[in-house]
Structure formats: C-alpha cells, structure tokens
Scaffold this motif. Structure first.
Motif, short mmCIF file in Angstrom:
data_model
loop_
_atom_site.label_atom_id
_atom_site.label_comp_id
_atom_site.label_asym_id
_atom_site.label_seq_id
_atom_site.Cartn_x
_atom_site.Cartn_y
_atom_site.Cartn_z
N ALA A 197 -28.03 47.36 59.99
CA ALA A 197 -28.55 48.72 60.13
C ALA A 197 -28.15 49.58 58.94
N ALA A 198 -26.92 49.39 58.47
CA ALA A 198 -26.45 50.17 57.33
C ALA A 198 -27.29 49.87 56.09
N GLN A 199 -27.84 48.66 56.04
CA GLN A 199 -28.70 48.30 54.91
C GLN A 199 -30.17 48.60 55.21
N GLY A 200 -30.43 49.15 56.40
CA GLY A 200 -31.81 49.43 56.80
C GLY A 200 -32.61 48.16 57.03
N MET A 201 -31.93 47.09 57.42
CA MET A 201 -32.62 45.80 57.57
C MET A 201 -32.49 45.22 58.97
N GLN A 202 -32.12 46.06 59.96
CA GLN A 202 -31.94 45.47 61.28
C GLN A 202 -33.21 44.83 61.76
N GLU A 244 -34.77 42.48 60.54
CA GLU A 244 -35.53 41.74 59.53
C GLU A 244 -35.07 40.29 59.54
N TRP A 272 -32.83 52.91 62.13
CA TRP A 272 -33.61 52.23 61.08
C TRP A 272 -34.00 53.21 59.98
N GLY A 294 -31.39 54.07 57.58
CA GLY A 294 -31.12 53.01 56.60
C GLY A 294 -32.10 52.99 55.44
N ARG A 295 -33.19 53.79 55.54
CA ARG A 295 -34.14 53.86 54.41
C ARG A 295 -33.50 54.61 53.26
N ARG A 351 -39.88 48.07 64.57
CA ARG A 351 -38.74 48.95 64.81
C ARG A 351 -39.14 50.41 64.93
#
Lengths: 546, 380
Positions: free
Chosen positions: A407-412, A414, B220, B223-224, B287
């Motif tokens: 989530a911290a990488q914005g990739m949850q 994925e 989400w 995280g962008r 998401r």
C-alpha cells in the motif's frame, strides 16, 4: 514387597495412564464382536483374559473369602508402537457404545519416548495449540447503521470473487492495451481455495472426490472454486481433461510428477488455473515436502517416477545454479513461458520475517502472479514435530505487513497476497478467511479444514489421530492402502465439497452484508475489523475493541 | 442522508436559488453543514477575467489573513480582485470567522507561457501549501479551491442560514453552474474539509450515501505519486479523486468513470462489444470499485455536469429542466424548487448503468449506458 526383578519393566515401559489417550471399555456392554479391534489403525486393542474377584457377601454365614471368575475383555497396548491415537474409530464402529478413547489430561509420558530407534517424532496435522486463534478473535465491527442500512445477505446481489494473477496498474494496462502488449493472465476465483494437498499425501478416492466436488461447484453451483495439486503431479487423465482449468499445478523442490505434466502439455484441452511454485510451507518452513515410504504405493511411484516403498523427502530448496532471487525470477519466467504466458504463476512461501523481501522481489518481476504466504498454523501430511510446533511465523501479521508495504508503494493487490495456515482451525472458516481478506489477503487457501469438513478427518490440535504420515488414516483420506481408502466414497466427498462451499459463500455474504459491502471483496477493509487485544490491534494496525 | 442540488444555466444566476432548493429538501437530514461550488462566475462590482484563478477559503483571524497575503505575494501572485461578502453576523451561530475570501489573482509571470499541466500543477501546489500552513497553525486558515472561474464556500449550519450570513441573495455573485450539498453528519466528524463538494484541479463532485469501500480506496489513492490525493476527511472525497484520476491521469473519457467505480459484472461484460477491454479495465481498477449506495454529482472545468449512481441506490436522484437550464437534485422536490417551469414528465432518474451528462452547450442532456459501446478509439 515383590522383588523388583520380577516386575517386567524397562526404561520405556508405560502403563495405560501414561498414554495420551486412555481407552475406556465397558465390559457390561461389550459383546466381543471384535469390530473395534479390527478397525483400530494402530492395532492398539487386544483381547485379554482377566480375572475378576467376586467377594462372598453372605452375612449370615461365618464363611469368608472370595470367588473368582474369568472373562474376556478388551485392553489397550501400552507400548509406543501401539499407543492409542484417540482417533475414536473404535467408538464409531461399536454397535453397543462399549468403547471410547478419552484424552489423558493428567500426564502424557509418550512425549518423552516418541523418539524410538533414534527417529525424531514425525506426524501429520497442524501445530498442536488449542483454543481460539487470533483470527477467531477478530470481529467485524463496522456495521452500517447510520446513513445507509446494512444489506440483505439473502436477496442482494454480491460479488464475492477475487483475482488470481498479476494485476497491472491502470496506467500500465492502458499503455499495453494501446501498444498490443502482454496483459498478464488472471482468473476470477472463489476466495477460498482448496490448498495444496498432493496426490500421494491424499488417497486416490479423496482426490477424486475433491475434484468431482470442485467441478460441481464450478459447473452447477457457479462457485468458481479451484484446488491445488500439491507436489506430486496430477493424474494424466486429469491433465488431459477439461477439468484442468480448476486445478492449480504445484511445482516443488522434488519436481515430482512434472515429467508427466510437461509431456501432457501438447494434449491439454485447457490451461490449468495457475502454477504454484512451492518455496516453503507454513507447517515445516525451510524443509522440503515429505512423503514417507508407507505411502509410496505402486500408483504413486508410477506417477512420481520413483521406486516403490522409499521415503520421498524433497530438498529444502530448489536445485539451482543461481542465487535464490535469480532462481525465483527464472523459475517464474520459465513456467510462465511453458504455458505460453497464459497461466498465472505465483510462489508459495512459508510466513517469515523475510516475507517482505520476497514480496518486493516479486513486485519487480513482471511475471509473478501473486504471493502465497503460509503461516505456522498450516497443516501437513508429514513433518517433524519440532518443525510443525515451533518453526515458522503466524500468518496474520505477516500478511498485514506485506499488504501495508504494498500500500505504501501504491501497489496493493497488483501482486495479490494469498494467505494460508490455520484458516478454519476451529471451524470458523468463513470468519477466519474474511478476517485475513480485510487484513489485506486477496484469497485464502484451506487444506486441513477441507479434509475435516468434506471427508471427516479426525485430526485435531489435541494430537488426535494425526497419523497422515504413515498411511494408516482410518478414514482413508491420506492412505494409499486400498483396504483403507475404499472406506471413502468419492461421491460423498464431492457432495460434502459442494455443501461446504455453498455454506462458505453464504457466510461470506453474511459477513459482507452488515458492512454494507457487496460490489467487491473487501480486501484491505481494515476499518471493518477489531480485536479485543491491544497488542494485536497495534501490530495489525486495526481497532482495539473491548 | 446528505441533500444535493446542482443547477446549470446559460444565464448566470444567484447561488441563493440553489440554497432555496436545499430548503425544499430539508426534511430528513440534520443540516450539519453546507458546501457550495460556483463555476462560470460573474461579480456585480468587478469585470472578472475567467483566466484568473480564484482562491476560496476562510481566514479565522488577522494573523492567518496576513500570512495568506504574504504567502501569495512571495509566490508571485498579483491580487486582482478581493471579493468582500456582505456579512450578516446575526445568522452566525458557530464560531465567528474573521474573513470568508474569494480572491482573484494573476498567475506569477514565470507561468505565463508555460504548459497547461505546469500551470495546473502550480495552482494545486499553492492550494495544498496554504492548506498545510493553516493546519500547521491550528486550522486558522482553510483553502477550498484555487482555480480559474471556480469559487467555493463551506460552513457548518443550515444551508439557508449560511446563505443569509454571507448575503448570497444580494446578487453580488452569480454563476452559470452552482452545486450545493447539505451535509448529513456521518461518522467522520464535522470538519470543513469534510464538507462536499470536493475539489481537485477543476474537477469537483459531491455525493450522498456512504461509501463502505472507502478505506481500501483511500489507501490506494494515497499511494499514488500525486499530491492532490490527500485529505479524506470524508468517505466521499475519493469519488472526486477517482474522477480526476480517470480523466487526468488515465486520460479516459468521462464515460469511463462509471466503468471504473461500478464496473459491469463479468457475465454482463461477456456480451459487451468491448468486453475484453472493459474486463481488463475492471481488473486494473478493481481497487477503485465503490460500495455505495451513492449518487455522485459533479462538474468539470468546461462546465460539463454529470450524475452517476451505483447499483444499490434505491432512491434515485432526478435530473430535469429545459434547453439552457438544467437541475440535478437528490430529491425530486429539489428539481421542482430550482426549475419550476419545466415539463416534469421529461425528468429522468438514472438507473445503475446510466451516466447523465449535461454538456456545456446545455441544449439537452445525454443518457449514456454502460452497456453502450465505449466511445474510445483505443477500445475499438
């Protein structure tokens, strides 16, 4: 006092109340039919002659003394080889309720002696810890009570499926779609997956029953359940059947069964659901698979391409010329290529403090279709007791920290995280699974629960039964002995699979409806859960409730 | 549940008309706040050049007012117009605010010839920096928007009371688009930033209903790598950001918004002419799937207005009007109050697959269904 030398004792001698399970037998009910002795998988029951004193209680006579009678009774053997495992098959077959094993709650001295012939204690089952698990204690506490009412679980339309396989970021998806690039394959599956149990660990009848049940769930009930083969290949007739699409093929460090699989590729009617590369297992982390010689029957030997009747311990790691990171990458890529990049490939690891590093490696590997994290409470067909009980990492916090890292990488999601290990340990399968989903898992794998729910596996966390490793499963679930596995009717297993998944689906809706969720599986909906343990709440970054 | 009203007309009108519609819809909510967005502005005492960005917000005291002034000056903005509301403080029942401001600026010189994207980025950065400054000083400065031709007002209290407080009936400000939300306090506490409409880079939406998928969507978006995706005092703010993400980051047409927030089921997509593309989009944007029931009403920088609802909305919003003037409201009586002289038999209540789009020409509104062919060359 009797001279000590006349008492037949040795250092390893035990009596019946030293054993983990004590047979209670009622002579007044027993008809000596012998069914219990013939069904006992440990052959721990035997007929004995016993003498009973009949006191002479004639008060009017001056004559005193006792008379004796001789009778035939049933007793348990007290040596380690034949100590009772508490499976309770004797009670199940007794027509007269004359016999039952009871748990010895005083002292179990076999704990000190289960290393006979220098062999460390091996068994099947799960970590022997009883009581509510952490997952059992998680509550779904965010009930829609204000602006919008909760939903009707029975009448509303719910989407409860999840995605198996790599998900691209929206930007990347659009870019590749515009340039005709490769879109990683995905499957929409039911979020409760039948976890890896191999053809070998399970009996042919159990395997067939599961597959029949899975096919029924998909084709009749519309519940897209998939199951994983475990290490040991897949029967050739299944590989060439249209049912392969419900099967996740596992490749593990022993590569058992993969000759057959590779040879069958040109004849496959459809692609498998996915490929699971096993790097670790929650029940025995850092250890390879283990199929003990008892279970390597002619059929299994043929399927795995090995001689009959030998132990099959897989190595702890995949044999490789490369560094582990490189080998993971290459293996994922190779397997993806073998199936034309049309099948998701994901690794399974045991939960560990290093799980985050593995995950971050996968993030950078475009072919990785997810990560399955198997926690310490997972089950197994055979492992060293010390591995099972003491080695590993619980799944909940491991999944949570991996999810938060993504989530911290914005990739949850994925790289979807799948969780396993102890789901449904106390029967609360939907609750446990959905708790993990809200902590960040995209799906859960269930193995032991499936054996218990669909085939009546007797094992539990009091070490009841748990002899899957030696092939004497009294229910015929984990045995390769036809005398045992013919007890298990595949059609009935299939029916139980269907019943189980229908019920899980209803339970999932019953969990989602009060939260006001119906459009998608509530992955990472951590505002919906709480636990009455402050430390656990802090660690999982969820609410503490009391 | 929150009450929503939007009016769009070729002829600028007073925001008070929309507040009166809010009054018509007053039953059934607790009126804990008002949010107001005006677009296509006209000031009575100033000939406004719609290229000048307008900074909207509240300064709680002299100090923050001065800080604001200084900050904007240092950043190179030239103040062109400072709108002063005629305040009737007898209608103030919360804490006294020092100054509600709408100030038009000329952009710093270095941005004059720059690309649109850079200018838009600068406007957002400035707004966020001021918001941060206010938060760092105990919330003494709130900034709701900074964008050409857009003004925003947010306040706690009944909508009409707020309108009277700022004398919005005096005809000093008019606009071609006005959207208002009467806030029903949900479980996120009353906070001015929690008041709809929400705003990011010219795109604004307001919603009623609860979005139960809020937390995963928020996580989400956070995280962008885009600073504008922040705040989230309300579960509805994600709707604005998803719209922004769809239009500005993914550069998809407005019709795609519905496919992102409430995609069709896999079964429905099988029969869709662009099923393959949309299935992939559904997967990639999974998401961002909302979980309502929600009605989302919004406006875009070109004065396009939209209304979408999700699957579960049992009490649909209504759109009605006539050529040149249209209204959208969460209750039918709201549309009646805004445009009484229309043919109500032509009103439309969208179902779960519809997006209602009122284009800037305001000739007629378009009803677009998710089952229709997707108007994207890429998908063809």
């Amino acid at each position: 006092m009797v001279p000590i030398r006349s008492v037949p004792i040795e250092p390893g001698s035990l009596t019946y109340h030293d054993l983990p399970w004590i047979i209670e037998h009622r002579e007044d009910r027993c008809t000596l039919c012998g069914q219990c002795t013939s069904v006992c998988p440990k052959e721990c029951l035997h007929l004995t002659y016993r003498r009973q004193r009949m006191p002479n209680l004639d008060v009017l006579s001056s004559k005193r003394g006792s008379e004796y009678r001789t009778f035939v009774g049933i007793r348990q053997k007290t040596d380690m080889t034949h100590s009772c495992i508490g499976c309770g098959m004797c009670a199940m077959v007794c027509p007269n309720e004359a016999i039952t094993p009871t748990l010895n709650t005083v002292e179990n001295r076999t704990l000190f002696l289960n290393n006979q012939k220098g062999e460390a204690y091996k068994r099947g089952g799960r970590r022997n810890t009883s009581g509510p698990t952490l997952l059992d204690r998680i509550m779904f506490d965010r009930i829609s009570m204000l602006t919008d009412p909760a939903l009707d679980a029975g009448r509303h339309e719910f989407t409860v499926s999840t995605t198996l396989g790599r998900i691209l970021s929206p930007e990347e998806y659009l870019k590749r779609k515009a340039n005709g690039g490769w879109i990683p394959p995905t499957r929409e599956i039911f979020p409760f997956v039948i976890g890896s149990m191999s053809f070998g660990a399970l009996s042919p009848n159990m395997w067939l029953g599961l597959l029949q049940g899975v096919a029924y769930c998909n084709e009749v009930l519309g519940i897209p359940v998939v199951m994983c083969t475990g290490e040991g290949g897949c029967p050739p007739w299944v590989l060439k059947s249209p049912y392969l699409k419900y099967i996740i093929l596992q490749i593990a460090s022993g590569y058992f069964g993969w000759d057959e699989i590779i040879r069958a590729i040109p004849e496959m009617q459809c692609n498998p659901a996915a490929i699971e590369i096993k790097y670790g297992q929650g029940a025995k982390p850092g250890d390879g698979g283990l199929l003990m010689w008892y279970k390597v029957s002619e059929l299994i030997a043929r399927l795995r391409g090995v001689p009959e009747g030998v132990d099959l311990p897989s190595p702890p790691v995949h044999q490789t010329l490369y560094s582990i990171e490189e080998s993971v990458m290459k293996m994922i890529q190779t397997l993806s290529m073998a199936f034309d990049h049309k099948v998701p490939v994901y690794p399974k690891i045991s939960a560990s403090t290093s799980a985050k590093s593995v995950l971050n490696n996968l993030v950078r590997n475009p072919y990785a279709g997810g990560l399955l994290i198997d926690g310490i409470d997972g089950g197994t067909g055979a492992a060293y007791n010390v591995s099972m009980d003491a080695t590993g990492h619980p799944v909940a916090s491991n999944v949570r920290e991996c999810y938060l890292d993504l989530a911290a990488q914005g990739m949850q999601n994925e790289v979807p995280i799948y969780a396993a290990g102890g789901v449904g340990q106390n029967g609360n399968v939907a609750q446990n699974g959905m708790a993990l989903v809200m902590l960040g898992a995209s799906a859960v794998h269930i193995g032991k629960y499936i054996m218990q729910a669909t085939a009546g596996c007797l094992g539990n966390e009091q070490n009841r039964c748990n002899v899957c490793n030696v092939g004497i499963c009294p229910k015929g679930i984990t045995s390769q002995n036809i005398k045992l596995y013919r007890r298990l009717d595949p059609d009935k297993v299939a029916q139980r699979v269907a019943e189980t998944f229908m019920a899980i689906q209803t339970d999932v809706k019953k969990i989602m409806a009060p939260l006001g969720r119906s459009q998608s599986l509530p992955i990472g909906m951590s505002d919906a859960i709480g636990i009455n343990d402050k430390d656990a709440a802090d660690r999982l970054q969820i609410k503490y409730v009391c | 549940m929150c009450r929503l009203a939007l009016k769009t007309a070729n002829e600028p009108f007073s925001p008070y008309e929309v507040l009166e519609a809010m009054e018509a819809m007053k039953e059934g909510y607790d009126g804990s706040g008002l949010g107001l967005l005006l677009r296509g502005l006209e000031f009575e005492d100033f000939k406004y050049n719609p290229r000048f960005p307008i900074l909207s917000g509240i300064a709680e005291n002299k100090k923050s007012w001065k800080r604001l002034d200084q900050f904007m000056e240092e950043r190179g903005y030239e103040l062109k117009y400072d709108h002063k509301f005629h305040m009737d403080r007898s209608h103030m029942d919360g804490k006294d605010r020092y100054r509600y401001f709408l100030r038009a600026y000329r952009m710093p010189e270095e941005f004059q010839g720059k690309a649109m994207e850079d200018r838009e980025g600068e406007l957002m950065q400035t707004r966020l920096a001021l918001r941060k400054d206010g938060e760092a000083h105990g919330g003494d400065l709130s900034v709701f928007s900074f964008w050409p031709d857009v003004a925003m007002i947010k306040e706690v209290g009944w909508p009409l009371q707020v309108g009277n407080l700022l004398s919005l009936h005096d005809g000093q400000i008019k606009s071609r688009v006005c959207m208002a939300q009467g806030r029903q306090n949900t479980n996120y506490g009353i906070n001015l930033y929690a008041c709809h409409p929400f705003f990011v880079q010219g795109i604004s939406t307001m919603t009623n209903g609860e979005n139960t998928a809020f937390v995963p969507i928020r996580d989400w978006l956070l995280g962008r790598p885009f600073e504008g995706y922040m705040g989230y005092q309300s579960d509805s703010e994600v709707f604005t950001h998803i719209l922004h993400y769809t239009l500005k980051q993914l550069k998809l047409p407005l019709q795609a918004y519905k496919h992102v927030i409430t995609p069709l089921s896999l079964k429905e997509l099988e029969a869709h002419p662009q099923g393959d593309f949309l299935r992939g989009l559904r997967n990639a944007c999974k998401r961002l799937i909302i979980d309502g029931p929600n009605a989302v009403i919004g406006t875009l920088p070109d004065e396009t207005c939209l209304l979408v609802m999700d699957h579960k909305k049992l009490r649909p919003s209504t759109v009605g009007g006539r050529e040149g003037v249209w209204a959208i409201a969460s209750e039918m009586c709201g549309v009646d109050a805004m445009i009484p002289d229309r043919d109500p038999s032509l009103d439309f209540q969208p179902m779960r697959e519809h997006t209602v789009i009122i284009p800037p020409d305001r000739k007629e509104f378009e009803i677009w269904s998710q089952f229709d062919q997707f108007p994207l060359s890429l998908a063809a």
